[in-house]
Motif scaffolding. Structure first.
Motif, mmCIF file in Angstrom:
data_model
loop_
_atom_site.group_PDB
_atom_site.id
_atom_site.type_symbol
_atom_site.label_atom_id
_atom_site.label_comp_id
_atom_site.label_asym_id
_atom_site.label_seq_id
_atom_site.Cartn_x
_atom_site.Cartn_y
_atom_site.Cartn_z
ATOM 1 N N GLN A 1 4.628 -1.304 7.296
ATOM 2 C CA GLN A 1 4.278 -1.367 5.808
ATOM 3 C C GLN A 1 3.225 -2.567 5.642
ATOM 4 O OE1 GLN A 1 7.567 -1.635 3.591
ATOM 5 N NE2 GLN A 1 7.609 0.730 2.679
ATOM 6 N N TRP A 2 2.191 -2.327 4.918
ATOM 7 C CA TRP A 2 1.342 -3.575 4.464
ATOM 8 C C TRP A 2 1.288 -3.997 3.078
ATOM 9 C CZ3 TRP A 2 -4.671 -2.841 5.130
ATOM 10 C CH2 TRP A 2 -5.216 -4.271 4.915
ATOM 11 N N THR A 3 1.826 -5.112 2.874
ATOM 12 C CA THR A 3 1.691 -5.735 1.626
ATOM 13 C C THR A 3 0.740 -6.701 1.369
ATOM 14 O OG1 THR A 3 4.149 -5.860 1.338
ATOM 15 C CG2 THR A 3 3.016 -7.481 -0.244
ATOM 16 N N LEU A 4 -0.408 -6.630 0.294
ATOM 17 C CA LEU A 4 -1.735 -7.151 0.325
ATOM 18 C C LEU A 4 -1.467 -8.576 0.197
ATOM 19 C CD1 LEU A 4 -3.666 -4.415 -1.224
ATOM 20 C CD2 LEU A 4 -3.614 -4.681 1.062
ATOM 21 N N HIS A 5 -2.591 -9.424 0.200
ATOM 22 C CA HIS A 5 -2.536 -10.809 -0.075
ATOM 23 C C HIS A 5 -2.568 -11.035 -1.791
ATOM 24 C CE1 HIS A 5 -7.248 -10.884 0.728
ATOM 25 N NE2 HIS A 5 -7.010 -10.237 -0.378
ATOM 26 N N THR A 6 -2.688 -11.936 -2.189
ATOM 27 C CA THR A 6 -2.381 -12.146 -3.819
ATOM 28 C C THR A 6 -3.755 -12.364 -4.492
ATOM 29 O OG1 THR A 6 -1.845 -14.557 -3.390
ATOM 30 C CG2 THR A 6 -0.176 -12.998 -3.499
ATOM 31 N N SER A 7 -4.890 -12.605 -3.801
ATOM 32 C CA SER A 7 -6.390 -12.741 -4.298
ATOM 33 C C SER A 7 -7.139 -11.341 -4.216
ATOM 34 C CB SER A 7 -7.122 -13.652 -3.422
ATOM 35 O OG SER A 7 -7.097 -13.169 -2.131
ATOM 36 N N ASP A 8 -7.981 -11.319 -4.978
ATOM 37 C CA ASP A 8 -8.552 -9.851 -5.150
ATOM 38 C C ASP A 8 -9.794 -9.869 -4.522
ATOM 39 O OD1 ASP A 8 -10.285 -11.576 -6.474
ATOM 40 O OD2 ASP A 8 -10.196 -10.609 -8.445
ATOM 41 N N VAL B 1 3.752 -2.396 19.539
ATOM 42 C CA VAL B 1 2.530 -2.571 18.607
ATOM 43 C C VAL B 1 2.285 -3.846 17.547
ATOM 44 C CG1 VAL B 1 0.781 -1.435 17.293
ATOM 45 C CG2 VAL B 1 2.022 -0.140 19.083
ATOM 46 N N ASN B 2 1.609 -4.532 17.569
ATOM 47 C CA ASN B 2 1.611 -5.558 16.752
ATOM 48 C C ASN B 2 0.775 -5.526 15.453
ATOM 49 O OD1 ASN B 2 2.723 -7.826 18.305
ATOM 50 N ND2 ASN B 2 1.261 -6.758 19.917
ATOM 51 N N PHE B 3 1.221 -5.696 14.158
ATOM 52 C CA PHE B 3 0.651 -5.325 12.916
ATOM 53 C C PHE B 3 0.318 -6.738 12.296
ATOM 54 C CE2 PHE B 3 2.632 -1.647 13.954
ATOM 55 C CZ PHE B 3 1.960 -0.519 13.317
ATOM 56 N N SER B 4 -0.997 -7.497 12.805
ATOM 57 C CA SER B 4 -1.171 -8.735 12.136
ATOM 58 C C SER B 4 -2.131 -8.777 11.073
ATOM 59 C CB SER B 4 -1.669 -9.506 13.406
ATOM 60 O OG SER B 4 -2.087 -10.822 13.084
ATOM 61 N N PRO B 5 -1.579 -9.498 9.844
ATOM 62 C CA PRO B 5 -2.299 -9.815 8.607
ATOM 63 C C PRO B 5 -3.333 -10.618 9.021
ATOM 64 C CG PRO B 5 0.058 -9.759 8.127
ATOM 65 C CD PRO B 5 -0.141 -9.804 9.522
ATOM 66 N N LEU C 1 0.914 -1.122 0.034
ATOM 67 C CA LEU C 1 0.041 0.061 0.046
ATOM 68 C C LEU C 1 0.904 1.285 0.078
ATOM 69 C CD1 LEU C 1 -2.761 -1.100 2.567
ATOM 70 C CD2 LEU C 1 -2.951 -0.741 0.024
ATOM 71 N N PRO C 2 0.282 2.189 -0.839
ATOM 72 C CA PRO C 2 1.372 3.420 -0.806
ATOM 73 C C PRO C 2 1.410 4.009 0.657
ATOM 74 C CG PRO C 2 -1.093 4.030 -1.639
ATOM 75 C CD PRO C 2 -0.734 2.423 -1.491
ATOM 76 N N LYS C 3 0.650 4.086 1.411
ATOM 77 C CA LYS C 3 0.645 4.674 2.831
ATOM 78 C C LYS C 3 0.705 3.815 3.901
ATOM 79 C CE LYS C 3 -2.272 8.731 1.949
ATOM 80 N NZ LYS C 3 -3.574 9.554 2.419
ATOM 81 N N ASP C 4 1.976 3.920 4.766
ATOM 82 C CA ASP C 4 2.166 3.068 5.855
ATOM 83 C C ASP C 4 0.861 2.972 6.750
ATOM 84 O OD1 ASP C 4 4.729 2.515 4.814
ATOM 85 O OD2 ASP C 4 5.779 3.613 6.367
ATOM 86 N N MET C 5 0.685 1.844 7.727
ATOM 87 C CA MET C 5 -0.307 1.664 8.611
ATOM 88 C C MET C 5 0.098 2.658 9.830
ATOM 89 S SD MET C 5 -2.753 0.022 7.359
ATOM 90 C CE MET C 5 -2.294 0.911 5.913
ATOM 91 N N ARG C 6 -0.618 3.485 10.457
ATOM 92 C CA ARG C 6 -0.289 4.332 11.397
ATOM 93 C C ARG C 6 -1.221 3.999 12.685
ATOM 94 N NH1 ARG C 6 -0.733 8.553 9.146
ATOM 95 N NH2 ARG C 6 -2.575 9.648 10.096
ATOM 96 N N VAL C 7 -0.917 3.919 13.777
ATOM 97 C CA VAL C 7 -1.683 4.086 15.014
ATOM 98 C C VAL C 7 -1.272 4.781 16.210
ATOM 99 C CG1 VAL C 7 -2.981 1.741 14.724
ATOM 100 C CG2 VAL C 7 -0.781 1.870 16.070
ATOM 101 N N PRO D 1 7.575 -3.751 9.576
ATOM 102 C CA PRO D 1 7.846 -4.831 10.637
ATOM 103 C C PRO D 1 6.601 -5.356 10.965
ATOM 104 C CG PRO D 1 8.439 -2.746 11.710
ATOM 105 C CD PRO D 1 8.105 -2.431 10.259
ATOM 106 N N PRO D 2 6.542 -6.469 11.637
ATOM 107 C CA PRO D 2 5.336 -7.149 12.123
ATOM 108 C C PRO D 2 5.010 -6.429 13.484
ATOM 109 C CG PRO D 2 7.188 -8.607 12.201
ATOM 110 C CD PRO D 2 7.572 -7.765 11.538
ATOM 111 N N THR D 3 6.008 -6.057 14.363
ATOM 112 C CA THR D 3 6.083 -5.279 15.488
ATOM 113 C C THR D 3 6.546 -3.645 15.509
ATOM 114 O OG1 THR D 3 7.703 -6.228 16.783
ATOM 115 C CG2 THR D 3 5.371 -7.432 16.510
ATOM 116 N N ASP D 4 6.377 -2.832 15.995
ATOM 117 C CA ASP D 4 7.006 -1.400 16.113
ATOM 118 C C ASP D 4 6.743 -0.989 17.676
ATOM 119 O OD1 ASP D 4 8.416 0.561 15.098
ATOM 120 O OD2 ASP D 4 6.631 1.669 14.571
#
Length: 215
Positions: free
Chosen positions: A175-182, A149-153, A128-134, A161-164
């Motif tokens: 950063q979030w990379t999407l799954h391969t299905s639509d 903080v945990n970022f869990s798909p 995704l163009p924008k990083d996830m943020r909390v 990273p999976p944690t920050d």
């Protein structure tokens, strides 16, 4: 031997001559402390408690439990920062002040979700163009640093990273990379035993890489 004339006021931690003068204090947001205004003569003999007007020098970073004047008050810390507590004798000219009163963040209580990074669109398998943020906040809305903080798909993608660890302003990123299905994708962002928020993404087809004969 009787007490002498009132010579000074002291903000202290007890309501009699056993009280210790309050100097520097360090709080976590949400903590409180009860203080008393005691009067002493020139030989440091305790006389009595004295009604006084309570205030904070600089920013108001907490609340007092009693209205002025009062010979005691409970201060509850709320906002991160540094202040000084002052007591002015009601109807007199004497006063006392503490040294610095420092308020630190309390325990993490909530995560803030941001709409500008939610429901982004990207091709399947892309980032995704924008990083996830909390943002991690305590119960008084102060940012809390140093929290994992945990970022869990949820649907099979990945986060990097999976944690920050939340920074000095309480923010954590991934950063979030999407799954391969639509079909739509999502992740959960959480602090263990504190709070969880969920972000969603709209997944489109990726770049064509093959042809399939259909008829």
């Amino acid at each position: 031997v009787n007490d002498g004339a009132l010579f000074k006021l002291v903000i202290q931690d007890a309501n009699d001559g056993t009280g210790v003068e309050i100097d520097t204090m360090i709080f976590s947001a949400g903590q409180d402390s009860t203080m008393y205004v005691a009067g002493y003569d020139t030989e440091n003999n305790f006389i009595s408690l004295y009604d006084s007007d309570w205030s904070q020098t600089g920013s108001d970073l907490g609340d007092f439990s009693q209205t002025n004047p009062a010979n005691n008050n409970t201060f509850t810390a709320e906002t991160v920062g540094t202040t000084v507590i002052r007591a002015d004798q009601d109807g007199g000219s004497l006063f006392d002040i503490t040294s610095s009163v420092t308020i630190n963040p309390g325990n993490p209580a909530t995560l803030v979700k941001y709409a500008d990074v939610d429901s982004q669109s990207a091709a399947a398998g892309s980032t995704l163009p924008k990083d996830m943020r909390v943002r991690v906040l305590d119960a008084h809305s102060n940012p809390v640093p140093g929290i994992t903080v945990n970022f869990s798909p949820v649907g099979g993608g990945t986060t990097t990273p999976p944690t920050d660890v939340s920074d000095e302003f309480g923010f954590a990123y991934s950063q979030w990379t999407l799954h391969t299905s639509d079909d739509p994708d999502s992740i959960q962002v959480y602090v263990e035993n504190v709070d969880t928020v969920q972000y969603y993404a709209i997944v489109g087809a990726g770049v064509a890489d093959s042809l399939i004969l259909t008829s």
